[in-house]
Scaffold this active site. Sequence first.
Site, short mmCIF file in Angstrom:
data_model
loop_
_atom_site.label_atom_id
_atom_site.label_comp_id
_atom_site.label_asym_id
_atom_site.label_seq_id
_atom_site.Cartn_x
_atom_site.Cartn_y
_atom_site.Cartn_z
N GLY A 1 34.09 42.48 39.84
CA GLY A 1 33.27 43.61 40.17
C GLY A 1 31.57 43.15 40.00
O GLY A 1 31.09 43.61 40.88
N GLY B 1 37.43 39.95 42.52
CA GLY B 1 38.72 40.32 42.65
C GLY B 1 39.69 39.38 42.78
O GLY B 1 40.26 38.35 42.28
N ARG C 1 38.61 32.50 32.25
CA ARG C 1 37.44 33.11 31.27
C ARG C 1 37.34 32.41 30.05
O ARG C 1 35.93 32.33 29.43
CB ARG C 1 37.39 34.71 31.19
CG ARG C 1 37.09 35.46 32.48
CD ARG C 1 37.40 36.86 32.55
NE ARG C 1 36.90 37.39 33.65
CZ ARG C 1 36.99 38.60 34.23
NH1 ARG C 1 37.41 39.52 33.17
NH2 ARG C 1 36.34 38.96 35.07
N LYS D 1 39.89 46.85 52.43
CA LYS D 1 39.23 48.29 52.95
C LYS D 1 37.66 47.69 53.10
O LYS D 1 37.12 47.29 52.32
CB LYS D 1 39.38 49.29 52.02
CG LYS D 1 40.70 49.77 51.85
CD LYS D 1 40.68 51.20 51.07
CE LYS D 1 42.11 51.90 51.00
NZ LYS D 1 42.22 52.82 50.25
C1 3PG Z 1 36.34 42.59 34.68
O1 3PG Z 1 37.23 42.17 34.49
O2 3PG Z 1 35.76 42.78 35.79
C2 3PG Z 1 35.05 42.59 33.56
O3 3PG Z 1 35.68 42.51 32.51
C3 3PG Z 1 34.57 44.04 33.75
O4 3PG Z 1 35.61 45.11 33.33
P1 3PG Z 1 35.60 46.56 33.59
O5 3PG Z 1 35.88 46.53 35.15
O6 3PG Z 1 36.55 47.29 32.85
O7 3PG Z 1 34.04 46.99 33.34
MG MG Z 2 36.57 45.20 36.93
#
Ligand code: 3PG
Ligand code: MG
Length: 403
Positions: free
Chosen positions: A378, A355, A37, A198
């Site tokens: 996410g 993920g 990142r 899942k």
């Molecule tokens: C992540 O790592 O998916 C992003 O930085 C968002 O973080 P969060 O899921 O805590 O909002």
């Molecule tokens: Mg996250």
Amino acid sequence: MAGFRTLDDVNVAGKTVLVRVDLNVPMKDGRVTDDLRISRILPTLHELSRKGARVVVLSHFGRPDGKPVPEMSLKPVAAALATALGSSIAFADDCVGDVAKQAIGKLKPGGVVLLENTRFHAGEEKNDPALAKQMAALGDIFVNDAFSCAHRAHVSTEALAHLLPAYAGRNMEVELQHLEAALIAPEKPVAALIGGAKVSTKLELLGNLLGKVDKIIIGGGMANTFLFAQGREVGKSLCEKNLADTARDILRDAVARGCSIILPDDVVVARELKAGAPSKVVPAERVPADQMILDIGPVAAARLGTVLADCKTLVWNGPLGAFETPPFDAGTVTVARTAAALTASGRLLSVAGGGDTVAALRHAGVAEEFSYVSTAGGAFLEWLEGKALPGVAALAAPQPAAA
Ligand code: 3PG
Ligand code: MG
């Protein structure tokens, strides 16, 4: 890029630019353990700095729940960011108020300051207008370079874009370009490889993909639920039996929409999930009652190679087996390497994200060989679900007048 402005559309010289990035990076013992990142935001930070902006970097880190939590300070990340940038940067102990103002006031054109974790303020996650006003008062222009946070409607990802002239940073641009190439206007046929534990977490995603791709390859624990739904015994495997009806609906929908769903023909089973546990390969319909499915088998891996060879575009999310525990990494590794080889020969556009996916591709040694690996977890999933991401939508909204 449709709908919003980029750094090509703004003169930042002499301006104070608030840049939202995602410095929510994995750390151990105060050190950053994965700098993907960080490396992805360098083009934006370098460009702004080179063009003479005062660069004010905003990010969250962890989930401190609206109050200062010392272990979730961004200070250790500031050191890693400075090393990556190749220049020293300032750090301010707060992301709004006098502390932030003073640190910004000391910046020379081209200088960079990182402000403390935005989630130390309860208003951040509430998208609170008062906090947004305070934050917006710190700068002239907003640049969002955090695609991986775009699924959050927070002050620093969403509200700021309505209060300041807002632009997509280079990382945001590149993420969106690749995701568009993979799913909005892809070269067909398109395959989506969806793994992970899942089905319940990926229902919306499967529903959306059915209408967009030609083939869906299902692996990982979620394949077990589909095998079970087709009447196969899955022994002690992870399986969401309560979702059998849903899985059957998905299979039926797929037929109706001309999308083929590909499940493993053979699987690797063992009595327990343990490194080096004795295992064997069995056809998917002959899983022993006392064993669990932990990977796809070699016949399935070879078939997926053929499937991918017939496709032009691949979207990959999730591992095909328990890749962290050898030998149950074999299926994921084989198929990832096949996808990488097809990409290298120019036959496949391969886009991966979400993920565990980057870790799985790294484990296979091919993360660099995919056409593109998203930094998003996410946000990548929500994008695959077809949802509008608030951080992206806000960039496309009508803009306040230029400062
Ligand atoms: C992540 O790592 O998916 C992003 O930085 C968002 O973080 P969060 O899921 O805590 O909002
Ligand atoms: Mg996250």
